[in-house]
Enzyme design. Structure first.
Site, mmCIF file in Angstrom:
data_model
loop_
_atom_site.group_PDB
_atom_site.id
_atom_site.type_symbol
_atom_site.label_atom_id
_atom_site.label_comp_id
_atom_site.label_asym_id
_atom_site.label_seq_id
_atom_site.Cartn_x
_atom_site.Cartn_y
_atom_site.Cartn_z
ATOM 1 N N PRO A 112 6.139 32.734 32.600
ATOM 2 C CA PRO A 112 6.461 31.451 33.221
ATOM 3 C C PRO A 112 5.504 31.049 34.347
ATOM 4 O O PRO A 112 5.326 29.880 34.611
ATOM 5 C CB PRO A 112 7.878 31.658 33.763
ATOM 6 N N THR A 137 13.686 33.836 27.653
ATOM 7 C CA THR A 137 12.440 33.086 27.485
ATOM 8 C C THR A 137 11.466 33.268 28.639
ATOM 9 O O THR A 137 10.254 33.190 28.429
ATOM 10 C CB THR A 137 12.710 31.590 27.265
ATOM 11 N N CYS A 138 11.957 33.509 29.839
ATOM 12 C CA CYS A 138 11.052 33.704 30.976
ATOM 13 C C CYS A 138 10.206 34.968 30.821
ATOM 14 O O CYS A 138 9.144 35.093 31.418
ATOM 15 C CB CYS A 138 11.830 33.773 32.281
ATOM 16 N N PHE A 139 10.698 35.896 30.022
ATOM 17 C CA PHE A 139 10.009 37.171 29.845
ATOM 18 C C PHE A 139 9.445 37.342 28.436
ATOM 19 O O PHE A 139 8.933 38.417 28.107
ATOM 20 C CB PHE A 139 10.966 38.331 30.160
#
Length: 171
Positions: A112, A137-139
């Protein structure tokens, strides 16, 4: 201050962009699409190289020791190979937040902050109460339960992708 930094200072430009966009496509026509569907419509289906994806995947949790050789990971990639490009794009969008593959391939998948490489990760978790895969999703990570059958994995993964496309979460 954050609202101004993100939206307020570019409001005039964004307004003009949207007015021009709505000249081409009527605004009411766009309301039937969520952001994921709109991305696929605007950008098209990407050509996803599953071998590149697999080669640039990290394995954690229950899959740390065997990595891609773990039976569940092998099943996962077999299921992904069996998906058409639409479902591969849905999976990529589910796990990373975007259906696009970086121009340099999965080796340079970013996180991100856009300053560092954050490879796609399959994290093995026990079945517990949740039998569905869960995305972070950030990772660029998907938590994948340690299934006992390939067909069960395929069923639960496919349902998760279908539900993500409708905006519903599975708990």
């Amino acid at each position: 201050r954050l609202k101004y930094q993100m939206l307020g200072r570019v409001k005039p430009q964004l307004t003009e962009l949207l007015l021009g966009f709505f000249d081409v496509i009527d605004e009411p026509l766009l309301t039937v699409f969520d952001f994921q569907e709109l991305e696929l419509l605007m950008c098209g289906l990407p050509e996803i190289d599953v071998e590149d994806w697999q080669e640039n995947t990290e394995y954690t949790g229950e899959f740390t020791t065997l990595g891609g050789k773990h039976p569940v990971c092998k099943w996962f990639w077999e299921v992904v190979q069996g998906y058409d490009q639409e479902y591969r794009a849905r999976l990529l969008q589910f796990a990373t937040g975007t259906s696009g593959v970086p121009s340099g391939g999965f080796a340079i998948l970013q996180g991100p902050d856009r300053d560092s490489i954050n490879k796609f990760t399959i994290n093995g978790v026990s079945m517990g109460n949740n039998h569905f895969p869960r995305a972070h999703t950030c990772f660029n990570r998907i938590d994948l339960p340690v299934y006992t059958e390939k067909n069960y994995l395929k069923e639960k993964l496919t349902v998760a992708l279908q539900m993500a496309a409708t905006g519903f979460d599975i708990e």
